[in-house]
Design an enzyme around this catalytic site. Structure first.
Site, PDB file in Angstrom:
ATOM      1  N   TYR A 272       0.842  -1.206   0.000  1.00  0.00           N
ATOM      2  CA  TYR A 272       0.000   0.000   0.000  1.00  0.00           C
ATOM      3  C   TYR A 272       0.876   1.255   0.000  1.00  0.00           C
ATOM      4  CZ  TYR A 272      -4.482   2.357   0.510  1.00  0.00           C
ATOM      5  OH  TYR A 272      -5.610   3.124   0.291  1.00  0.00           O
TER       6      TYR A 272
ATOM      7  N   LYS B 138      -3.202   8.558   2.302  1.00  0.00           N
ATOM      8  CA  LYS B 138      -4.433   8.409   3.097  1.00  0.00           C
ATOM      9  C   LYS B 138      -4.268   9.042   4.479  1.00  0.00           C
ATOM     10  CE  LYS B 138      -7.149   6.114   0.238  1.00  0.00           C
ATOM     11  NZ  LYS B 138      -8.134   6.898  -0.540  1.00  0.00           N
TER      12      LYS B 138
END
Ligand code: NAD
Length: 259
Positions: free
Chosen positions: A153, A160
């Site tokens: 990720y 994020k």
């Protein structure tokens, strides 16, 4: 729950998009919904979906361009001079920056992910501000990779984290006007974007086996939680991150006796 409300959902690419699930559930809950998409290709693909919701033709909005954002809101204002909600369901990072170790991310790749996935929420909130009704609700989509390290990720997790911090600062700025800003941190679901994350299918299967509800999260789960956050039932909720992941985020360990 959304009877009499109208708003715009950014980020539908196809029927699997979380944006589409949210738009559908908002429509089912009584809202008038407009869709905004990244480019002409998605405009064509999403047009039949907009028709299903009796929505206007999808509005073009590339969030990396201030001009495109201004044009999108000028068009949106013609359909909806008042906005009760705005959903930001947009993210992008280069595939190679997701795959290589995080410390090897390029400067351009880092900034691209931040620009499309985090700054864009701020840019859309600013552009929407003159149209926002008192009591309006802004919503974005995050992932647990913002607060934990998740393999593959990488640069998106850092984007994020910036997105979630932006939710809190926007909530503080817009709160005195009665505008709420929240995020849903969704569990993994197969979509165009998540397909770019290596091993996502295994991650979905694994989480479905160990999370408290022992099943995979589906788009409808996210859509229904979004309706709550967009509605007056969440009138006291702002600056928050709501996990919609079948409870996966509460686990410290999973029960090894289950094998
Ligand atoms: P998706 O690919 O269907 O949606 C992502 C959207 O971002 C696409 O419509 C794409 O066109 C749009 N986008 C990318 N660059 C853009 C740009 N420059 N301008 C305008 N739009 C642009 O995938 P999704 O999984 O529905 O993703 C929606 C959101 O949900 C993302 O923020 C994603 O990180 C988040 N999310 C997804 C999952 C998951 O497992 N699918 C989990 C948690 C959070």
């Amino acid at each position: 729950m959304l009877e009499g409300k109208q708003g715009v959902v950014f980020g539908a690419a196809n029927k699997n998009s979380l944006a589409w699930h949210i738009a559908q559930q908002a429509h089912n809950a009584g809202a008038r919904v407009a869709l905004a998409v990244a480019n002409e290709r998605f405009q064509e693909r999403v047009a039949p979906l907009a028709e299903e919701l009796a929505a206007p033709a999808p509005i073009l909005c590339d969030v990396t361009s201030d001009q495109s954002i201004a044009a999108a809101f000028a068009e949106l204002g013609r359909h909806m001079p008042r906005l009760d909600f705005l959903v930001h369901s947009i993210a992008f990072a280069n595939k190679e920056d997701l795959e290589r170790p995080f410390y090897q991310v390029s400067r351009d790749g880092f900034l691209l992910a931040q620009n499309v996935s985090a700054f864009s929420l701020v840019a859309l909130a600013r552009a929407a501000e003159p149209l926002l009704a008192p009591g309006a609700s802004l919503l974005t989509l995050s992932y647990i990779g913002a607060v934990r390290s998740v393999p593959q990720y990488n640069v998106m997790g850092v984007a994020k984290a910036a997105l979630e911090a932006s939710v809190r600062y926007l909530a503080a700025d817009l709160g005195p006007r009665g505008v709420r800003v929240n995020a849903i941190s969704a569990g993994p679901i197969r979509t165009l974007s998540s397909a770019g994350i290596k091993g996502v299918r295994d991650m979905i299967d694994y989480q479905a086996q160990v999370n408290p509800l022992r099943r995979a999260i589906v788009g409808e789960d996210v859509g229904k939680a979004a309706v709550f956050l967009l509605s007056d039932y969440a009138s006291g909720v702002t600056g928050d991150i709501l996990y919609v992941d079948c409870g996966y985020h509460i686990l410290g360990a999973y029960d090894v006796r289950e094998g």
